[in-house]
Design a protein around this motif. Structure first.
Motif, PDB file in Angstrom:
ATOM      1  N   UNK A  54       0.846  -1.193   0.000  1.00 18.09           N
ATOM      2  CA  UNK A  54       0.000   0.000   0.000  1.00 18.09           C
ATOM      3  C   UNK A  54       0.875   1.234   0.000  1.00 18.09           C
ATOM      4  N   UNK A  55       0.740   2.032  -1.040  1.00 16.15           N
ATOM      5  CA  UNK A  55       1.456   3.298  -1.109  1.00 16.15           C
ATOM      6  C   UNK A  55       0.440   4.384  -0.775  1.00 16.15           C
ATOM      7  N   UNK A  56       0.179   4.556   0.519  1.00 12.38           N
ATOM      8  CA  UNK A  56      -0.839   5.490   0.984  1.00 12.38           C
ATOM      9  C   UNK A  56      -0.274   6.880   1.158  1.00 12.38           C
ATOM     10  N   UNK A  57      -0.841   7.839   0.440  1.00 12.68           N
ATOM     11  CA  UNK A  57      -0.345   9.207   0.466  1.00 12.68           C
ATOM     12  C   UNK A  57      -1.311  10.191   1.113  1.00 12.68           C
ATOM     13  N   UNK A  58      -2.551   9.810   1.319  1.00 11.02           N
ATOM     14  CA  UNK A  58      -3.521  10.752   1.893  1.00 11.02           C
ATOM     15  C   UNK A  58      -4.685   9.982   2.499  1.00 11.02           C
ATOM     16  N   UNK A  59      -5.841  10.618   2.554  1.00 12.05           N
ATOM     17  CA  UNK A  59      -6.995  10.076   3.268  1.00 12.05           C
ATOM     18  C   UNK A  59      -7.500   8.751   2.708  1.00 12.05           C
ATOM     19  N   UNK A  60      -7.259   8.444   1.440  1.00 17.15           N
ATOM     20  CA  UNK A  60      -7.709   7.163   0.878  1.00 17.15           C
ATOM     21  C   UNK A  60      -7.012   5.987   1.562  1.00 17.15           C
ATOM     22  N   UNK A  61      -5.851   6.227   2.110  1.00 17.27           N
ATOM     23  CA  UNK A  61      -5.138   5.149   2.807  1.00 17.27           C
ATOM     24  C   UNK A  61      -5.930   4.671   4.020  1.00 17.27           C
ATOM     25  N   UNK A  62      -6.707   5.544   4.635  1.00 16.93           N
ATOM     26  CA  UNK A  62      -7.539   5.149   5.767  1.00 16.93           C
ATOM     27  C   UNK A  62      -8.614   4.178   5.306  1.00 16.93           C
TER      28      UNK A  62
ATOM     29  N   UNK B 152     -13.905   9.954  -3.643  1.00 14.59           N
ATOM     30  CA  UNK B 152     -13.119  10.877  -2.837  1.00 14.59           C
ATOM     31  C   UNK B 152     -13.682  10.914  -1.415  1.00 14.59           C
ATOM     32  N   UNK B 153     -13.229  10.081  -0.537  1.00 11.43           N
ATOM     33  CA  UNK B 153     -12.477   8.841  -0.784  1.00 11.43           C
ATOM     34  C   UNK B 153     -13.428   7.724  -1.167  1.00 11.43           C
ATOM     35  N   UNK B 154     -12.923   6.724  -1.882  1.00  8.12           N
ATOM     36  CA  UNK B 154     -13.785   5.590  -2.237  1.00  8.12           C
ATOM     37  C   UNK B 154     -14.154   4.771  -1.004  1.00  8.12           C
TER      38      UNK B 154
END
Length: 174
Positions: free
Chosen positions: A36-44, A137-139
């Motif tokens: 997982x290359x989480x850069x912002x709120x989608x990582x949550x 945004x976010x999915x």
């Protein structure tokens, strides 16, 4: 230290019987190790998908690979900036073939609400090849589950020799 030649899939691989290809694709389809290359709120939302309510392990997706060298699937979630783009590409190149990418969220798909910023990459597909796009945004976690199932359908239908040729044509051999 001499450079080693890239591994190849022999021309005889096309002659493999369909049951053998089915078994090989089944194994690759249901044992995806995720980086997982989480850069912002989608990582949550990615983390929520891996928790007990949604539990994508039941689909054969193992979250949190130790690093890119142990991963089959990279999920890019969040805004990719121009400064972060070389790191995304470098980590993608470290993944072994065959490798897959899911672009998760509006920011990684097209820049999202920050698309007109001078420092935002207009989609991760400008840097690396993407197999599945998940909008939002976010999915929602359900959207990620759907995207994973779509990727698994693609894996079930591919031949390994086609995947190696495609990966090399996209610059994944450096």
């Amino acid at each position: 230290m001499a450079d080693l030649p890239m591994p190849t899939v022999g021309p005889v691989s096309r002659l493999a019987p369909k049951p053998m290809r089915f078994i090989l694709n089944w194994g690759r389809r249901y044992s995806l190790w995720v980086f997982n290359f989480g850069l912002a709120c989608c990582a949550i939302e990615f983390i929520a998908t891996s928790m007990s309510r949604h539990d994508f392990i039941r689909f054969g997706v193992i979250p949190f690979a130790n690093g890119p060298r142990q991963a089959d699937l990279m999920i890019v979630s969040g805004t990719v900036t121009d400064k972060m783009a070389p790191a995304v590409k470098r980590l993608y190149e470290q993944m072994p073939d065959p490798k897959y990418v899911i672009s998760f969220g509006a920011c990684s798909n097209s820049g999202g609400p920050y698309w007109d910023s001078y420092c935002v990459t207009k989609g991760v597909d400008q840097i690396i090849p993407v197999d599945v796009y998940i909008p939002g945004c976010p999915p929602r976690p359900e959207a990620l589950l759907h995207g994973i199932m779509k990727l698994q359908e693609q894996i079930a239908a591919e031949t390994l020799s086609d995947r190696y040729v495609w990966s090399r044509s996209q610059g994944g051999d450096s």
